[in-house]
Enzyme design. Structure first.
Site, PDB file in Angstrom:
ATOM      1  N   LYS A  90     -16.103  40.100  20.517  1.00 13.44           N
ATOM      2  CA  LYS A  90     -16.507  39.286  21.676  1.00 13.44           C
ATOM      3  C   LYS A  90     -15.251  38.682  22.272  1.00 13.44           C
ATOM      4  O   LYS A  90     -14.428  38.102  21.557  1.00 13.44           O
ATOM      5  CB  LYS A  90     -17.444  38.167  21.185  1.00 13.44           C
ATOM      6  CG  LYS A  90     -17.945  37.258  22.277  1.00 13.44           C
ATOM      7  CD  LYS A  90     -19.281  37.727  22.812  1.00 13.44           C
ATOM      8  CE  LYS A  90     -19.618  37.107  24.155  1.00 13.44           C
ATOM      9  NZ  LYS A  90     -19.020  37.797  25.320  1.00 13.44           N
ATOM     10  N   GLN A 111      -8.669  34.685  20.063  1.00  8.87           N
ATOM     11  CA  GLN A 111     -10.127  34.716  20.196  1.00  8.87           C
ATOM     12  C   GLN A 111     -10.809  34.809  18.832  1.00  8.87           C
ATOM     13  O   GLN A 111     -11.875  34.230  18.614  1.00  8.87           O
ATOM     14  CB  GLN A 111     -10.518  35.931  21.051  1.00  8.87           C
ATOM     15  CG  GLN A 111     -11.941  35.910  21.560  1.00  8.87           C
ATOM     16  CD  GLN A 111     -12.116  35.020  22.783  1.00  8.87           C
ATOM     17  OE1 GLN A 111     -11.316  35.065  23.697  1.00  8.87           O
ATOM     18  NE2 GLN A 111     -13.159  34.212  22.796  1.00  8.87           N
ATOM     19  N   LYS A 114     -10.909  31.305  17.464  1.00 13.59           N
ATOM     20  CA  LYS A 114     -11.746  30.476  18.327  1.00 13.59           C
ATOM     21  C   LYS A 114     -13.223  30.754  18.062  1.00 13.59           C
ATOM     22  O   LYS A 114     -14.031  29.847  17.885  1.00 13.59           O
ATOM     23  CB  LYS A 114     -11.408  30.803  19.780  1.00 13.59           C
ATOM     24  CG  LYS A 114     -12.224  30.048  20.802  1.00 13.59           C
ATOM     25  CD  LYS A 114     -11.935  30.536  22.212  1.00 13.59           C
ATOM     26  CE  LYS A 114     -10.450  30.562  22.487  1.00 13.59           C
ATOM     27  NZ  LYS A 114     -10.134  30.755  23.897  1.00 13.59           N
ATOM     28  N   LYS A 126     -10.389  41.161  23.248  1.00 17.91           N
ATOM     29  CA  LYS A 126      -9.998  40.801  24.611  1.00 17.91           C
ATOM     30  C   LYS A 126      -9.666  42.084  25.355  1.00 17.91           C
ATOM     31  O   LYS A 126      -9.350  43.101  24.721  1.00 17.91           O
ATOM     32  CB  LYS A 126      -8.772  39.878  24.587  1.00 17.91           C
ATOM     33  CG  LYS A 126      -8.586  39.081  25.859  1.00 17.91           C
ATOM     34  CD  LYS A 126      -9.465  37.841  25.912  1.00 17.91           C
ATOM     35  CE  LYS A 126      -9.393  37.161  27.245  1.00 17.91           C
ATOM     36  NZ  LYS A 126     -10.057  35.847  27.240  1.00 17.91           N
ATOM     37  N   GLY A 165     -16.074  37.290  31.156  1.00 16.35           N
ATOM     38  CA  GLY A 165     -15.066  37.088  32.198  1.00 16.35           C
ATOM     39  C   GLY A 165     -13.834  36.376  31.669  1.00 16.35           C
ATOM     40  O   GLY A 165     -13.775  35.939  30.527  1.00 16.35           O
ATOM     41  N   ASP A 166     -12.837  36.312  32.497  1.00 17.05           N
ATOM     42  CA  ASP A 166     -11.612  35.538  32.243  1.00 17.05           C
ATOM     43  C   ASP A 166     -10.930  35.456  33.607  1.00 17.05           C
ATOM     44  O   ASP A 166     -11.608  35.597  34.643  1.00 17.05           O
ATOM     45  CB  ASP A 166     -10.730  36.246  31.188  1.00 17.05           C
ATOM     46  CG  ASP A 166      -9.566  35.361  30.705  1.00 17.05           C
ATOM     47  OD1 ASP A 166      -9.810  34.459  29.909  1.00 17.05           O
ATOM     48  OD2 ASP A 166      -8.420  35.575  31.153  1.00 17.05           O
ATOM     49  N   THR A 209     -16.782  26.332  29.841  1.00 22.14           N
ATOM     50  CA  THR A 209     -15.417  26.169  29.334  1.00 22.14           C
ATOM     51  C   THR A 209     -14.856  24.823  29.781  1.00 22.14           C
ATOM     52  O   THR A 209     -14.287  24.066  28.979  1.00 22.14           O
ATOM     53  CB  THR A 209     -14.522  27.335  29.803  1.00 22.14           C
ATOM     54  OG1 THR A 209     -15.166  28.557  29.460  1.00 22.14           O
ATOM     55  CG2 THR A 209     -13.157  27.275  29.157  1.00 22.14           C
ATOM     56  N   SER A 378     -21.389  31.823  25.809  1.00 22.35           N
ATOM     57  CA  SER A 378     -21.646  33.267  25.885  1.00 22.35           C
ATOM     58  C   SER A 378     -22.514  33.686  24.699  1.00 22.35           C
ATOM     59  O   SER A 378     -23.425  34.511  24.830  1.00 22.35           O
ATOM     60  CB  SER A 378     -20.337  34.052  25.842  1.00 22.35           C
ATOM     61  OG  SER A 378     -19.752  34.099  27.119  1.00 22.35           O
TER      62      SER A 378
HETATM   63  P1  NDP Z   1      -9.862  31.988  37.318  1.00 25.54           P
HETATM   64  O1  NDP Z   1      -9.408  33.335  37.708  1.00 25.54           O
HETATM   65  O2  NDP Z   1     -11.190  31.506  37.762  1.00 25.54           O
HETATM   66  O3  NDP Z   1      -8.782  30.904  37.752  1.00 25.54           O
HETATM   67  C1  NDP Z   1      -7.465  30.977  37.325  1.00 25.54           C
HETATM   68  C2  NDP Z   1      -6.684  29.876  37.990  1.00 25.54           C
HETATM   69  O4  NDP Z   1      -5.383  29.822  37.395  1.00 25.54           O
HETATM   70  C3  NDP Z   1      -6.476  30.108  39.464  1.00 25.54           C
HETATM   71  O5  NDP Z   1      -6.371  28.876  40.119  1.00 25.54           O
HETATM   72  C4  NDP Z   1      -5.149  30.854  39.483  1.00 25.54           C
HETATM   73  O6  NDP Z   1      -4.435  30.735  40.695  1.00 25.54           O
HETATM   74  C5  NDP Z   1      -4.389  30.162  38.376  1.00 25.54           C
HETATM   75  N1  NDP Z   1      -3.425  31.099  37.789  1.00 25.54           N
HETATM   76  C6  NDP Z   1      -3.692  32.303  37.217  1.00 25.54           C
HETATM   77  N2  NDP Z   1      -2.558  32.894  36.815  1.00 25.54           N
HETATM   78  C7  NDP Z   1      -1.568  32.063  37.164  1.00 25.54           C
HETATM   79  C8  NDP Z   1      -0.173  32.109  37.032  1.00 25.54           C
HETATM   80  N3  NDP Z   1       0.438  33.149  36.445  1.00 25.54           N
HETATM   81  N4  NDP Z   1       0.542  31.034  37.478  1.00 25.54           N
HETATM   82  C9  NDP Z   1      -0.075  29.969  38.047  1.00 25.54           C
HETATM   83  N5  NDP Z   1      -1.401  29.870  38.221  1.00 25.54           N
HETATM   84  C10 NDP Z   1      -2.127  30.899  37.780  1.00 25.54           C
HETATM   85  O7  NDP Z   1      -9.750  31.966  35.717  1.00 25.54           O
HETATM   86  P2  NDP Z   1     -10.426  30.967  34.681  1.00 25.54           P
HETATM   87  O8  NDP Z   1     -10.546  29.605  35.265  1.00 25.54           O
HETATM   88  O9  NDP Z   1     -11.614  31.633  34.129  1.00 25.54           O
HETATM   89  O10 NDP Z   1      -9.331  30.955  33.517  1.00 25.54           O
HETATM   90  C11 NDP Z   1      -8.282  29.982  33.452  1.00 25.54           C
HETATM   91  C12 NDP Z   1      -7.750  29.924  32.048  1.00 25.54           C
HETATM   92  O11 NDP Z   1      -8.803  29.559  31.145  1.00 25.54           O
HETATM   93  C13 NDP Z   1      -7.183  31.225  31.476  1.00 25.54           C
HETATM   94  O12 NDP Z   1      -6.125  30.930  30.594  1.00 25.54           O
HETATM   95  C14 NDP Z   1      -8.350  31.791  30.693  1.00 25.54           C
HETATM   96  O13 NDP Z   1      -7.924  32.675  29.665  1.00 25.54           O
HETATM   97  C15 NDP Z   1      -8.904  30.499  30.089  1.00 25.54           C
HETATM   98  N6  NDP Z   1     -10.288  30.602  29.650  1.00 25.54           N
HETATM   99  C16 NDP Z   1     -11.302  30.892  30.496  1.00 25.54           C
HETATM  100  C17 NDP Z   1     -12.592  30.948  30.041  1.00 25.54           C
HETATM  101  C18 NDP Z   1     -13.737  31.144  30.953  1.00 25.54           C
HETATM  102  O14 NDP Z   1     -14.881  30.977  30.487  1.00 25.54           O
HETATM  103  N7  NDP Z   1     -13.556  31.451  32.210  1.00 25.54           N
HETATM  104  C19 NDP Z   1     -12.897  30.782  28.607  1.00 25.54           C
HETATM  105  C20 NDP Z   1     -11.781  30.376  27.802  1.00 25.54           C
HETATM  106  C21 NDP Z   1     -10.522  30.333  28.319  1.00 25.54           C
HETATM  107  P3  NDP Z   1      -4.362  31.981  41.721  1.00 25.54           P
HETATM  108  O15 NDP Z   1      -5.682  31.970  42.411  1.00 25.54           O
HETATM  109  O16 NDP Z   1      -3.224  31.685  42.594  1.00 25.54           O
HETATM  110  O17 NDP Z   1      -4.156  33.202  40.855  1.00 25.54           O
END
Ligand code: NDP
Length: 446
Positions: A90, A111, A114, A126, A165-166, A209, A378
Site C-alpha cells: 500500500k 511507507q 508508517k 510506492k 495518490g501523492d 493527511t 486509505s
Molecule cells: P500536491 O500535488 O497536492 O501538492 C504538492 C504541493 O507541494 C504543491 O503546492 C507543489 O507546488 C509543492 N511542491 C511539490 N514539489 C515541490 C518542489 N520540488 N519544490 C517546492 N514545492 C513543491 O501533493 P500533496 O499535498 O498530496 O503532497 C505533499 C506532500 O505530502 C508530499 O511530500 C507527499 O508525499 C506527502 N504526503 C501526501 C499524502 C496525501 O494523502 N496526499 C499522504 C502522505 C504524505 P507546485 O504546484 O508548484 O508543484
C-alpha cells in the site's frame, strides 16, 4: 552506529548508487533503531536489516502516450513493492518531473514503517512517474493515466497492491487510473484509494493527511499542557496536504500565515481564513493556478523563489516535498521561536535539520508518524469497500483521530522505553520497525 547497523548502511550505499534520498531515509531509520539491536540480537541473526532495506520487487516500465498536438511522448513508470510482511502493499503514486527510482525507494521504505504505525494491516509500497501533470489538458492526463495503468494493472489488486495518490495524483488521476484498471480486468475491487465518493471513495480521505498532521501536533502539545489556540503557524505547499492542514489549524484556533508552491510563498500576517482557504481550493484544484495569485487577490506579500521558514512563528507544518527544510532553515525557525514541527510532507527535513530540532527540544513529529493519517484513512476506505459499506463523516474522522492519538502514544512510549522521552524520531522508527521485523521472523526467510 553499531557495527551491524553501520555495515548494512555501507552496503545499502554501495548497492544503490546515485540514490541519495534513499540513503538518507535508510540512515534516518537505522541511526535511531540502533539500540534495538543491542537489546534484541535476534534481529541481526535473522538478517532483518539486509532484508528490510531491499525491496521485495521493483517494476519499471515504459509509458508512451500522445499529446494534444499529436506528438508521441515517453515517460517512465515505477512501482516499488517494498515489504508485505504485515499486509498487502500500500502506498501512493507520485507524478512529478523529479521522480526517479531513488525517490520512489525512499518513499516506499518510509511507507513500510508508517503503515505499521497505523495499526492497520498494510505493507509498504510506492510508485509514480516523471510525468508532469502541470500544464497538461485533462485529455492528456487521461491518456497518460490509461497508458500507465495498461502496464501497471498486472501487478496490483485489492488484496495484492493498492496504490493511492501523492504529489500530482489527486481525484482526477485516480479516476482515470481506476477506469482503465476496471476496463482491462473486468473487475470492480478496491484496487486504488483516494477514489471519488461516487464510486467507493471515503469521506474525509482528501482531508486526512492534513487533519492527521494537525492532530499529531495537538497530541505533542498536549504533553506540555499546551494547544494550538492563538499560535502562529507556517504551512508550506498549497496542495492537498497544505490545504487541509490549514483548515484544521483554523478550526482549532491557530493562525496560518503562509502557503507556497514551487515558485514562491505568500505571507498573510492576518491569517488565512476559511473564506480565503476556499479561494485557494478553487485556485489550486479547479483552475490549477499559482499561489502568487493569492497575493494579488488579497493584497499580501509574495516572495518569489523563497520558502516560508524565515517568517517568525511557533509552529511549522512543512507540507510540500522532501528536503524543504535544511539545517540553516531549521536554525532560523528555532531562533524565531518555533517549537513545534509536524511533518505533513514526506521527509521534508534534512538530517541536519532534524538534528537541530532534536538538540533544541522542538516537539518534532517525523513524517512517518505525523502524516500517517492519509494512508490510515486509505485503509478505512478499503475497509468500507470490502464490507460494501460507507461510513459518515463523523465516524471516519473519529477513527482517524483515534489512530493519530494511538500513533502518538506508540511513538512516545517507545521513546520513553529507549530512554529519550519525546524523541519521536526514535520512538516512531522503533515502534514501526519492530512490528514489521517480528512479522518477518514469524514468516521465515523470504
Ligand atoms: P500536491 O500535488 O497536492 O501538492 C504538492 C504541493 O507541494 C504543491 O503546492 C507543489 O507546488 C509543492 N511542491 C511539490 N514539489 C515541490 C518542489 N520540488 N519544490 C517546492 N514545492 C513543491 O501533493 P500533496 O499535498 O498530496 O503532497 C505533499 C506532500 O505530502 C508530499 O511530500 C507527499 O508525499 C506527502 N504526503 C501526501 C499524502 C496525501 O494523502 N496526499 C499522504 C502522505 C504524505 P507546485 O504546484 O508548484 O508543484
Amino acid at each position: 552506529m553499531s557495527d551491524y547497523v553501520e555495515r548494512v548502511y555501507e552496503q545499502v550505499v554501495e548497492k544503490n548508487q546515485a540514490q541519495p534520498e534513499f540513503h538518507q531515509a535508510v540512515k534516518e531509520v537505522l541511526d535511531s533503531i540502533k539500540p534495538v539491536f543491542e537489546k534484541e540480537p535476534k534481529f541481526e541473526r535473522h538478517k532483518i536489516l539486509e532484508r528490510i532495506t531491499e525491496p521485495e520487487r521493483v517494476i519499471i516500465f515504459r509509458v508512451p502516450w500522445v499529446s494534444d498536438n499529436g506528438e508521441i511522448q515517453v515517460n517512465r513508470g515505477i512501482r516499488v513493492q517494498f515489504n508485505s510482511a504485515i499486509g498487502a502493499y500500500k502506498g501512493g503514486l507520485r507524478f512529478h518531473p523529479s521522480v526517479n527510482l531513488g525517490i520512489i525507494k525512499f518513499l516506499g521504505f518510509e511507507q513500510t514503517f508508517k503503515n505499521s504505525l497505523t495499526g492497520l494491516s498494510m505493507g509498504g509500497a510506492k510508485g509514480g512517474s516523471d510525468f508532469d501533470p502541470k500544464g497538461k489538458s485533462d485529455n492528456e492526463v487521461m491518456r497518460f493515466c490509461q497508458s500507465f495503468m495498461t502496464e501497471l494493472y498486472r501487478y496490483i489488486g485489492g488484496r495484492m497492491d493498492v496504490p493511492a495518490g501523492d504529489i500530482g495524483v489527486g481525484a482526477r488521476e485516480i479516476g482515470y487510473l481506476f477506469g482503465q484498471w476496471k476496463k482491462i480486468t473486468q473487475r470492480f475491487e478496491p484496487v486504488l484509494t483516494g477514489k471519488s465518493l461516487e464510486y467507493g471513495g471515503s469521506l474525509v480521505r482528501p482531508e486526512a493527511t492534513g487533519y492527521g498532521s494537525v492532530y499529531f501536533a495537538k497530541e505533542m502539545l498536549k504533553t506540555k499542557n499546551d494547544d494550538l489556540k492563538g499560535k502562529t503557524c507556517l504551512v508550506s505547499g498549497s496542495g492537498n496536504v497544505a490545504q487541509y492542514t490549514t483548515e484544521k489549524v483554523v478550526d482549532l484556533g491557530g493562525k496560518v500565515v503562509t502557503l507556497s508552491d514551487s515558485n514562491g510563498y505568500i505571507h498573510d500576517p492576518d491569517g488565512i481564513t476559511r473564506e480565503k482557504l476556499a479561494y485557494v481550493l478553487e485556485l489550486k484544484n479547479v483552475r490549477r493556478g499559482r499561489i502568487k495569485e493569492y497575493a494579488e487577490e488579497f493584497g499580501v506579500e509574495y516572495h518569489p523563489g523563497g520558502q516560508p521558514w524565515e517568517i517568525p512563528a511557533e509552529v511549522a507544518f512543512p507540507s510540500a516535498t522532501q528536503n524543504e527544510i535544511d539545517g540553516d532553515e531549521a536554525k532560523l525557525l528555532v531562533d524565531n521561536g518555533c517549537f513545534v514541527v509536524s511533518e505533513g510532507a514526506n521527509m521534508p527535513s534534512t538530517i541536519e535539520a532534524i538534528d537541530v530540532f532534536l538538540e533544541n527540544k522542538v516537539l518534532f513529529g517525523p513524517s512517518k508518524a505525523a502524516n500517517a493519517g492519509g494512508v490510515a484513512t486509505s485503509g478505512l476506505e478499503m475497509a468500507q469497500n470490502f464490507s460494501f459499506d460507507s461510513w459518515n463523516r463523523e465516524k471516519v474522522d473519529q477513527r482517524l483521530h483515534r489512530i493519530m492519538i494511538s500513533i502518538h502514544k506508540m511513538a512516545y512510549e517507545a521513546s520513553k522505553e529507549y530512554g529519550e522521552p519525546g524523541n519521536y524520531v526514535l520512538g516512531a522508527n522503533i515502534a514501526g520497525f519492530k512490528k514489521v521485523a517480528n512479522a518477518m521472523i514469524f514468516q521465515g526467510h523470504w
